[in-house]
Design a protein around this motif. Sequence first.
Motif, mmCIF file in Angstrom:
data_model
loop_
_atom_site.group_PDB
_atom_site.id
_atom_site.type_symbol
_atom_site.label_atom_id
_atom_site.label_comp_id
_atom_site.label_asym_id
_atom_site.label_seq_id
_atom_site.Cartn_x
_atom_site.Cartn_y
_atom_site.Cartn_z
ATOM 1 N N ASN A 202 0.874 -1.168 0.000
ATOM 2 C CA ASN A 202 0.000 0.000 0.000
ATOM 3 C C ASN A 202 0.916 1.225 0.000
ATOM 4 O O ASN A 202 1.618 1.452 0.992
ATOM 5 C CB ASN A 202 -0.868 -0.021 1.260
ATOM 6 N N PRO A 203 1.060 1.957 -1.120
ATOM 7 C CA PRO A 203 0.074 2.111 -2.183
ATOM 8 C C PRO A 203 0.395 1.432 -3.510
ATOM 9 O O PRO A 203 -0.467 1.358 -4.389
ATOM 10 C CB PRO A 203 0.111 3.614 -2.412
ATOM 11 N N THR A 204 1.630 0.982 -3.735
ATOM 12 C CA THR A 204 2.056 0.647 -5.097
ATOM 13 C C THR A 204 1.532 -0.693 -5.601
ATOM 14 O O THR A 204 1.552 -0.941 -6.807
ATOM 15 C CB THR A 204 3.588 0.623 -5.193
ATOM 16 N N GLY A 205 1.106 -1.561 -4.694
ATOM 17 C CA GLY A 205 0.669 -2.891 -5.103
ATOM 18 C C GLY A 205 1.810 -3.834 -5.411
ATOM 19 O O GLY A 205 1.581 -5.005 -5.739
ATOM 20 N N MET A 206 3.057 -3.360 -5.312
ATOM 21 C CA MET A 206 4.194 -4.207 -5.666
ATOM 22 C C MET A 206 4.390 -5.330 -4.644
ATOM 23 O O MET A 206 4.058 -5.202 -3.474
ATOM 24 C CB MET A 206 5.475 -3.371 -5.790
ATOM 25 N N THR A 207 4.951 -6.429 -5.139
ATOM 26 C CA THR A 207 5.368 -7.543 -4.285
ATOM 27 C C THR A 207 6.857 -7.762 -4.521
ATOM 28 O O THR A 207 7.289 -7.979 -5.663
ATOM 29 C CB THR A 207 4.583 -8.823 -4.609
ATOM 30 N N ALA A 208 7.629 -7.673 -3.457
ATOM 31 C CA ALA A 208 9.080 -7.777 -3.590
ATOM 32 C C ALA A 208 9.487 -9.181 -4.023
ATOM 33 O O ALA A 208 8.967 -10.176 -3.499
ATOM 34 C CB ALA A 208 9.758 -7.417 -2.270
ATOM 35 N N ASP A 230 5.970 -5.310 7.663
ATOM 36 C CA ASP A 230 4.538 -5.075 7.824
ATOM 37 C C ASP A 230 3.819 -5.799 6.695
ATOM 38 O O ASP A 230 3.953 -5.429 5.529
ATOM 39 C CB ASP A 230 4.268 -3.568 7.772
ATOM 40 N N ASP A 231 3.054 -6.838 7.022
ATOM 41 C CA ASP A 231 2.576 -7.744 5.980
ATOM 42 C C ASP A 231 1.073 -8.026 6.040
ATOM 43 O O ASP A 231 0.647 -9.186 6.060
ATOM 44 C CB ASP A 231 3.342 -9.061 6.062
ATOM 45 N N PRO A 232 0.217 -6.995 6.026
ATOM 46 C CA PRO A 232 -1.222 -7.243 6.097
ATOM 47 C C PRO A 232 -1.801 -7.875 4.834
ATOM 48 O O PRO A 232 -2.937 -8.377 4.857
ATOM 49 C CB PRO A 232 -1.812 -5.845 6.332
ATOM 50 N N TYR A 233 -1.033 -7.842 3.715
ATOM 51 C CA TYR A 233 -1.548 -8.384 2.460
ATOM 52 C C TYR A 233 -0.876 -9.705 2.073
ATOM 53 O O TYR A 233 -1.034 -10.165 0.943
ATOM 54 C CB TYR A 233 -1.363 -7.351 1.329
ATOM 55 N N PHE A 234 -0.164 -10.306 3.017
ATOM 56 C CA PHE A 234 0.517 -11.570 2.740
ATOM 57 C C PHE A 234 -0.447 -12.620 2.202
ATOM 58 O O PHE A 234 -0.147 -13.333 1.232
ATOM 59 C CB PHE A 234 1.191 -12.088 4.014
ATOM 60 N N TYR A 331 -9.996 -11.131 -4.608
ATOM 61 C CA TYR A 331 -9.332 -9.873 -4.953
ATOM 62 C C TYR A 331 -8.646 -9.937 -6.308
ATOM 63 O O TYR A 331 -8.508 -8.915 -6.986
ATOM 64 C CB TYR A 331 -8.361 -9.459 -3.846
ATOM 65 N N LYS A 332 -8.244 -11.124 -6.732
ATOM 66 C CA LYS A 332 -7.701 -11.270 -8.089
ATOM 67 C C LYS A 332 -8.760 -10.916 -9.117
ATOM 68 O O LYS A 332 -8.487 -10.217 -10.104
ATOM 69 C CB LYS A 332 -7.192 -12.687 -8.325
ATOM 70 N N GLN A 333 -9.979 -11.399 -8.891
ATOM 71 C CA GLN A 333 -11.071 -11.066 -9.805
ATOM 72 C C GLN A 333 -11.341 -9.568 -9.813
ATOM 73 O O GLN A 333 -11.567 -8.956 -10.870
ATOM 74 C CB GLN A 333 -12.327 -11.844 -9.414
ATOM 75 N N LYS A 334 -11.291 -8.946 -8.621
ATOM 76 C CA LYS A 334 -11.465 -7.500 -8.542
ATOM 77 C C LYS A 334 -10.340 -6.786 -9.290
ATOM 78 O O LYS A 334 -10.560 -5.779 -9.982
ATOM 79 C CB LYS A 334 -11.477 -7.056 -7.077
ATOM 80 N N ARG A 335 -9.117 -7.300 -9.135
ATOM 81 C CA ARG A 335 -7.968 -6.734 -9.841
ATOM 82 C C ARG A 335 -8.168 -6.812 -11.345
ATOM 83 O O ARG A 335 -7.910 -5.852 -12.086
ATOM 84 C CB ARG A 335 -6.694 -7.485 -9.421
ATOM 85 N N ALA A 357 -0.796 -8.739 -5.623
ATOM 86 C CA ALA A 357 -1.347 -8.955 -4.280
ATOM 87 C C ALA A 357 -2.033 -7.666 -3.834
ATOM 88 O O ALA A 357 -1.809 -6.592 -4.399
ATOM 89 C CB ALA A 357 -0.242 -9.340 -3.292
ATOM 90 N N GLY A 358 -2.864 -7.802 -2.817
ATOM 91 C CA GLY A 358 -3.463 -6.620 -2.221
ATOM 92 C C GLY A 358 -4.667 -6.098 -2.962
ATOM 93 O O GLY A 358 -5.317 -6.811 -3.726
ATOM 94 N N MET A 359 -4.950 -4.805 -2.787
ATOM 95 C CA MET A 359 -6.193 -4.223 -3.280
ATOM 96 C C MET A 359 -6.002 -2.810 -3.844
ATOM 97 O O MET A 359 -6.911 -1.997 -3.807
ATOM 98 C CB MET A 359 -7.234 -4.203 -2.152
ATOM 99 N N PHE A 360 -4.789 -2.550 -4.381
ATOM 100 C CA PHE A 360 -4.513 -1.202 -4.863
ATOM 101 C C PHE A 360 -3.873 -1.201 -6.244
ATOM 102 O O PHE A 360 -3.040 -2.057 -6.558
ATOM 103 C CB PHE A 360 -3.572 -0.461 -3.898
ATOM 104 N N PHE A 361 -4.270 -0.211 -7.054
ATOM 105 C CA PHE A 361 -3.589 0.118 -8.304
ATOM 106 C C PHE A 361 -2.852 1.429 -8.098
ATOM 107 O O PHE A 361 -3.390 2.385 -7.527
ATOM 108 C CB PHE A 361 -4.590 0.272 -9.456
#
Length: 441
Positions: A202-208, A230-234, A331-335, A357-361
């Motif tokens: 959050n915010p970039t949506g990137m996954t390292a 900090d991993d709330p979107y793991f 969330y993948k479908q939402k993405r 991952a996550g919920m942001f563009f």
Amino acid sequence: MTPTALPAEFYTPFLSDTAKSRKPSPIRSLFPLEARPGVISLLAGKPNASTFPFTSIQLTSRSPTDPSKETIVEVNGDALAEGLQYSATAGIPSLVEWVYGLQERVHGRKKGEGWRPTITSGSQHGIYKAAHALFNPGDSILVESPVYAGVIPLFADLGCNIVAVETDANGISSKSLRSILESWPAGKPKPKALYTVPYGCNPTGMTATEDRRREVLQLAREHNFLILEDDPYFYLYYGQAERPPSYFRLELEQPEVGRVIRFDSLSKILSSGIRIGFASGPASLLQIMDMHTAMSILQTASLTQTITFALLDSWGYDAFITHTKTVSQFYKQKRDVFENAMQKHLTGLAQWTPPDAGMFFWFKLLIDPDTTADGDSETVIRSKALEKGVLALPGTVFLPDGKKTAYVRASFSLLEEDQVNEALRRLKEVILEERTSINSA
């Protein structure tokens, strides 16, 4: 080779002055002694449970393995009594044990390796306590940039020197991080820690990527800093590639363990309102964090812990993992819906990398295509887009220095397909109007 746990004295230089002077609660530190056989406790001012009106709590939930079915979980007897009463600062024992088992299953971390969990009121609560345990005014902290906006005021209020580290679609730039550390002014204390959100940031949506994580861990050893993971979107990872291992897991490959403090949250996968998360890390640092809890809120609410554990225990780990996979696919479908709408409405008007991952563009507005200079999304988003009924966040709020940027963060977690298309259609109008205004100037 089994890594060695860093000794408790290793962390002393990392502690804030407040943490060093903090004393254990004279009452709560003795709570464990009440469990000794034969002890008659005159210790705590606990209310008498016979005065509590609650007799049972019944929960109805969808089955993780068959959503068409509902299961009923009842909390009563000793479990309810535990939930209605004050409990241990680190969390009710049953939920703490569940977390031990989960971290072993998911991250390969076993009991007895020098770490332990503590239950928090969401992951933000854990980050807040860790920051207060570590930083004095003037201390430096490394943060990925862009960074979760919720920690900028936290570190600023503590008087930290916030050092931005560049990121891209693959996570933290280890090249940028190494450059910062190797050119650090002589005589100035190096950063105590790095803060990162490595999955669905959050915010970039990137996954390292795994390679980036290994490089960061190596730099942590070379330059002696801690990692606040900090991993709330793991559990909201839906990329095609295998999920990269966490810093908490990768640390096992290091000669010693104890540089990573991990923050998990159940907000995105069970309920944001229950405010249950957990921190996992070096026992000596977790003890300092628990002392903060004891003097502020005493403990995370026992009843929500008990309700949470009742549900998780009734499921078991396999069903819990199944549930998280179902949530991530949601969330993948939402993405995918948002991505399709982006292509339909904003091709040529914006640039983006779809999140894994996550919920942001996180996307860049191409307001003036005739210049290579980045534009500024602030006015476009806060004023002109809002006038057309679109609410998003300009990227500047996620930059530690608050500089101008053409980037925007949009959340796709709640919207239906027709709403997404309408929002991006309106945003398209705004960008085209801005281009016309620039060309006519």
